[in-house]
Design a protein around this motif. Structure first.
Motif, PDB file in Angstrom:
ATOM      1  N   ILE A  47       0.899  -1.164   0.000  1.00  0.00           N
ATOM      2  CA  ILE A  47       0.000   0.000   0.000  1.00  0.00           C
ATOM      3  C   ILE A  47       0.926   1.200   0.000  1.00  0.00           C
ATOM      4  O   ILE A  47       1.709   1.394   0.932  1.00  0.00           O
ATOM      5  CB  ILE A  47      -0.959  -0.007   1.199  1.00  0.00           C
ATOM      6  CG1 ILE A  47      -2.083  -1.016   0.904  1.00  0.00           C
ATOM      7  CG2 ILE A  47      -1.557   1.377   1.430  1.00  0.00           C
ATOM      8  CD1 ILE A  47      -3.207  -1.049   1.900  1.00  0.00           C
ATOM      9  N   ASP A  48       0.832   1.983  -1.083  1.00  0.00           N
ATOM     10  CA  ASP A  48       1.849   2.993  -1.392  1.00  0.00           C
ATOM     11  C   ASP A  48       3.195   2.265  -1.400  1.00  0.00           C
ATOM     12  O   ASP A  48       3.369   1.367  -2.184  1.00  0.00           O
ATOM     13  CB  ASP A  48       1.761   4.185  -0.435  1.00  0.00           C
ATOM     14  CG  ASP A  48       0.486   5.014  -0.712  1.00  0.00           C
ATOM     15  OD1 ASP A  48      -0.036   4.935  -1.851  1.00  0.00           O
ATOM     16  OD2 ASP A  48       0.019   5.703   0.189  1.00  0.00           O
ATOM     17  N   LEU A  69      -5.009   5.739  -1.873  1.00  0.00           N
ATOM     18  CA  LEU A  69      -3.786   4.948  -1.704  1.00  0.00           C
ATOM     19  C   LEU A  69      -3.568   4.119  -2.965  1.00  0.00           C
ATOM     20  O   LEU A  69      -4.517   3.773  -3.658  1.00  0.00           O
ATOM     21  CB  LEU A  69      -3.911   4.008  -0.501  1.00  0.00           C
ATOM     22  CG  LEU A  69      -4.431   4.616   0.806  1.00  0.00           C
ATOM     23  CD1 LEU A  69      -4.599   3.529   1.858  1.00  0.00           C
ATOM     24  CD2 LEU A  69      -3.471   5.679   1.328  1.00  0.00           C
ATOM     25  N   LYS A  70      -2.302   3.783  -3.180  1.00  0.00           N
ATOM     26  CA  LYS A  70      -1.980   2.953  -4.344  1.00  0.00           C
ATOM     27  C   LYS A  70      -1.705   1.527  -3.881  1.00  0.00           C
ATOM     28  O   LYS A  70      -0.867   1.316  -3.011  1.00  0.00           O
ATOM     29  CB  LYS A  70      -0.724   3.505  -5.026  1.00  0.00           C
ATOM     30  CG  LYS A  70      -1.052   4.249  -6.295  1.00  0.00           C
ATOM     31  CD  LYS A  70       0.182   4.699  -7.001  1.00  0.00           C
ATOM     32  CE  LYS A  70      -0.070   5.953  -7.813  1.00  0.00           C
ATOM     33  NZ  LYS A  70      -1.360   6.063  -8.450  1.00  0.00           N
ATOM     34  N   CYS A  84      -3.981  -0.836  -8.674  1.00  0.00           N
ATOM     35  CA  CYS A  84      -5.207  -0.013  -8.613  1.00  0.00           C
ATOM     36  C   CYS A  84      -5.103   1.024  -7.489  1.00  0.00           C
ATOM     37  O   CYS A  84      -4.193   0.941  -6.656  1.00  0.00           O
ATOM     38  CB  CYS A  84      -6.454  -0.874  -8.414  1.00  0.00           C
ATOM     39  SG  CYS A  84      -6.454  -1.874  -6.928  1.00  0.00           S
ATOM     40  N   ASP A  85      -6.026   1.961  -7.521  1.00  0.00           N
ATOM     41  CA  ASP A  85      -6.108   2.968  -6.458  1.00  0.00           C
ATOM     42  C   ASP A  85      -7.239   2.596  -5.508  1.00  0.00           C
ATOM     43  O   ASP A  85      -8.264   2.053  -5.932  1.00  0.00           O
ATOM     44  CB  ASP A  85      -6.400   4.355  -7.044  1.00  0.00           C
ATOM     45  CG  ASP A  85      -5.199   4.913  -7.795  1.00  0.00           C
ATOM     46  OD1 ASP A  85      -4.069   4.479  -7.508  1.00  0.00           O
ATOM     47  OD2 ASP A  85      -5.403   5.764  -8.688  1.00  0.00           O
ATOM     48  N   ARG A 103      -0.817 -12.353 -13.875  1.00  0.00           N
ATOM     49  CA  ARG A 103       0.459 -11.631 -13.822  1.00  0.00           C
ATOM     50  C   ARG A 103       0.374 -10.406 -14.717  1.00  0.00           C
ATOM     51  O   ARG A 103       0.191 -10.568 -15.912  1.00  0.00           O
ATOM     52  CB  ARG A 103       1.613 -12.527 -14.286  1.00  0.00           C
ATOM     53  CG  ARG A 103       2.004 -13.562 -13.251  1.00  0.00           C
ATOM     54  CD  ARG A 103       2.788 -12.900 -12.076  1.00  0.00           C
ATOM     55  NE  ARG A 103       3.037 -13.851 -11.006  1.00  0.00           N
ATOM     56  CZ  ARG A 103       2.205 -14.055  -9.968  1.00  0.00           C
ATOM     57  NH1 ARG A 103       1.100 -13.356  -9.860  1.00  0.00           N
ATOM     58  NH2 ARG A 103       2.497 -14.928  -9.042  1.00  0.00           N
ATOM     59  N   PRO A 104       0.420  -9.221 -14.193  1.00  0.00           N
ATOM     60  CA  PRO A 104       0.456  -8.885 -12.766  1.00  0.00           C
ATOM     61  C   PRO A 104      -0.918  -9.123 -12.125  1.00  0.00           C
ATOM     62  O   PRO A 104      -1.919  -9.218 -12.843  1.00  0.00           O
ATOM     63  CB  PRO A 104       0.812  -7.407 -12.780  1.00  0.00           C
ATOM     64  CG  PRO A 104       0.281  -6.891 -14.053  1.00  0.00           C
ATOM     65  CD  PRO A 104       0.402  -8.001 -15.037  1.00  0.00           C
ATOM     66  N   PRO A 105      -0.947  -9.224 -10.800  1.00  0.00           N
ATOM     67  CA  PRO A 105      -2.236  -9.419 -10.137  1.00  0.00           C
ATOM     68  C   PRO A 105      -3.241  -8.331 -10.537  1.00  0.00           C
ATOM     69  O   PRO A 105      -2.835  -7.186 -10.826  1.00  0.00           O
ATOM     70  CB  PRO A 105      -1.890  -9.303  -8.656  1.00  0.00           C
ATOM     71  CG  PRO A 105      -0.454  -9.610  -8.569  1.00  0.00           C
ATOM     72  CD  PRO A 105       0.151  -9.105  -9.837  1.00  0.00           C
ATOM     73  N   ARG A 106      -4.503  -8.698 -10.558  1.00  0.00           N
ATOM     74  CA  ARG A 106      -5.514  -7.746 -11.030  1.00  0.00           C
ATOM     75  C   ARG A 106      -6.509  -7.436  -9.905  1.00  0.00           C
ATOM     76  O   ARG A 106      -6.889  -8.316  -9.141  1.00  0.00           O
ATOM     77  CB  ARG A 106      -6.254  -8.345 -12.228  1.00  0.00           C
ATOM     78  CG  ARG A 106      -7.136  -7.359 -12.987  1.00  0.00           C
ATOM     79  CD  ARG A 106      -7.611  -7.969 -14.291  1.00  0.00           C
ATOM     80  NE  ARG A 106      -8.338  -9.210 -14.097  1.00  0.00           N
ATOM     81  CZ  ARG A 106      -9.658  -9.279 -13.882  1.00  0.00           C
ATOM     82  NH1 ARG A 106     -10.374  -8.174 -13.856  1.00  0.00           N
ATOM     83  NH2 ARG A 106     -10.246 -10.439 -13.723  1.00  0.00           N
ATOM     84  N   CYS A 107      -6.884  -6.164  -9.844  1.00  0.00           N
ATOM     85  CA  CYS A 107      -7.844  -5.720  -8.819  1.00  0.00           C
ATOM     86  C   CYS A 107      -9.270  -5.863  -9.334  1.00  0.00           C
ATOM     87  O   CYS A 107      -9.550  -5.561 -10.494  1.00  0.00           O
ATOM     88  CB  CYS A 107      -7.646  -4.235  -8.511  1.00  0.00           C
ATOM     89  SG  CYS A 107      -6.259  -3.866  -7.462  1.00  0.00           S
TER      90      CYS A 107
END
Lengths: 122, 219
Positions: A47-48, A69-70, A84-85, A103-107
């Protein structure tokens, strides 16, 4: 006179520290769910720039400061790759599901901001 | 000398009797009048005066009730107040969730306790400080603690999930919960209106009694 000033300054610092550490300040919650559910998710998430502890049993609830937050993961060459944000609101919980098989993980946001699919809101 | 004394005494006694009779005669009409009032019905003027006094005493109470009711109704129809109640509820749940969140103080304590147990078990498994039976005894003790600590942290997990669920419910059903709070406020308003109606009915009955009691002479 110097002693009085010193005391006043100390009191000010202690007061500021207490205020900063006071629970129930301007904070909200982020619920991160990982799929598939594993006893311990090994995918590194940030996170960030703060690395999260491995997520147990596919769920973690974190207290975070209010704001955007990122959520990031490890990228190429030691850099962080944003996935994601997350918008954190006061005393609210924002849920995000992270598919760690990709890959990469997805939100996947439980609720998305109207204008941005990659921004999770509460 | 013997005859003078009784004569003097007789003279003083008759004067005293006369004074006593005079006092009784003076006091008698007042006493008779009072006895008449106590035994018979109050005069129309006194009765009217009494009822008017009772009614006038009840009027300020009624005015106070009306003012209080108006205040209660105002607050019962205040949407912002309902919103503030939801915020308060959210604040309460949020504080509870804060304590048990994964990065909250209680969870961190659980993690530390469990880490300590694991470290001790590891140390005992590889250590040579104790005789085998002593080592086994200590390992058994730490294993029992491990099970108990894990059970306690699982309870924390459950509490965390529960509070998170509550917060989610508060968020997703905010409008509905707001409506429920408004219904509760409206019910309170209804109660105070009923109470005020009762007070007004009492005052009206008193007023009717007061007006009904006025009987002009010759009517």
């Amino acid at each position: 006179m110097r002693r009085v000033l010193g005391l006043a300054l100390s009191a000010l610092i202690v007061g500021a520290l207490i205020a900063a550490c006071r629970p129930g300040g301007d904070s909200g919650y982020v619920e991160i769910k990982t799929v598939p559910v594993a006893p311990l998710t090994q995918t590194a998430l940030y996170i960030d720039s703060a690395k999260l502890a491995p997520i147990k049993k596919g769920s973690a609830i974190l207290r975070e400061r209010v704001g955007t937050l990122k959520l990031q993961t490890d990228g190429f060459g030691g850099t962080l790759a944003p996935i994601c944000d997350i918008v954190v609101r006061h005393n609210r919980i924002t849920t995000v599901t992270v598919s760690v098989l990709e890959r990469p993980p997805r939100c996947q946001c439980r609720y998305s901001a109207g204008d941005a699919a990659r921004t999770c809101v509460s | 000398m013997m005859t003078l004394v009784p004569r003097f005494a007789r003279g003083a006694g008759s004067r005293a009797i006369a004074a006593a009779i005079f006092t009784v005669v003076l006091a008698l009409p007042g006493s008779l009048a009072r006895a008449d009032n106590a035994g018979g019905a109050a005069s129309p003027v006194e009765e009217f005066s009494r009822q008017l006094e009772a009614f006038q005493k009840s009027v300020p109470d009624l005015n106070k009730s009306i003012q209080e009711t108006a205040g209660t109704i105002d607050s019962a129809t205040d949407v912002e107040k309902a919103r503030a109640e939801i915020d308060k509820l959210r604040e309460t749940v949020s504080q509870l969730l804060g304590a048990v969140s994964d990065n909250g103080p209680v969870s961190q304590m659980g993690v530390k306790a469990l880490d300590h147990v694991h470290a001790k078990l590891k140390e005992l498994a590889t250590g040579t400080r104790f005789k085998p039976e002593e080592r086994q005894f200590l390992i058994d003790q730490w294993r029992t603690l491990e099970v108990q600590t894990e059970a306690a942290t699982k309870e924390l997990d459950d509490a965390r999930a529960q509070f998170a669920g509550l917060l989610q419910t508060l968020q997703t059903n905010e409008d509905f919960i707001g409506e429920l709070i408004e219904i509760r406020q409206a019910q309170k308003a209804l109660e105070v209106i009923r109470s005020l109606t009762h007070d007004i009915r009492d005052a009206s009955a008193q007023l009717n009694k007061l007006i009904g009691g006025i009987k002009p002479p010759g009517v």
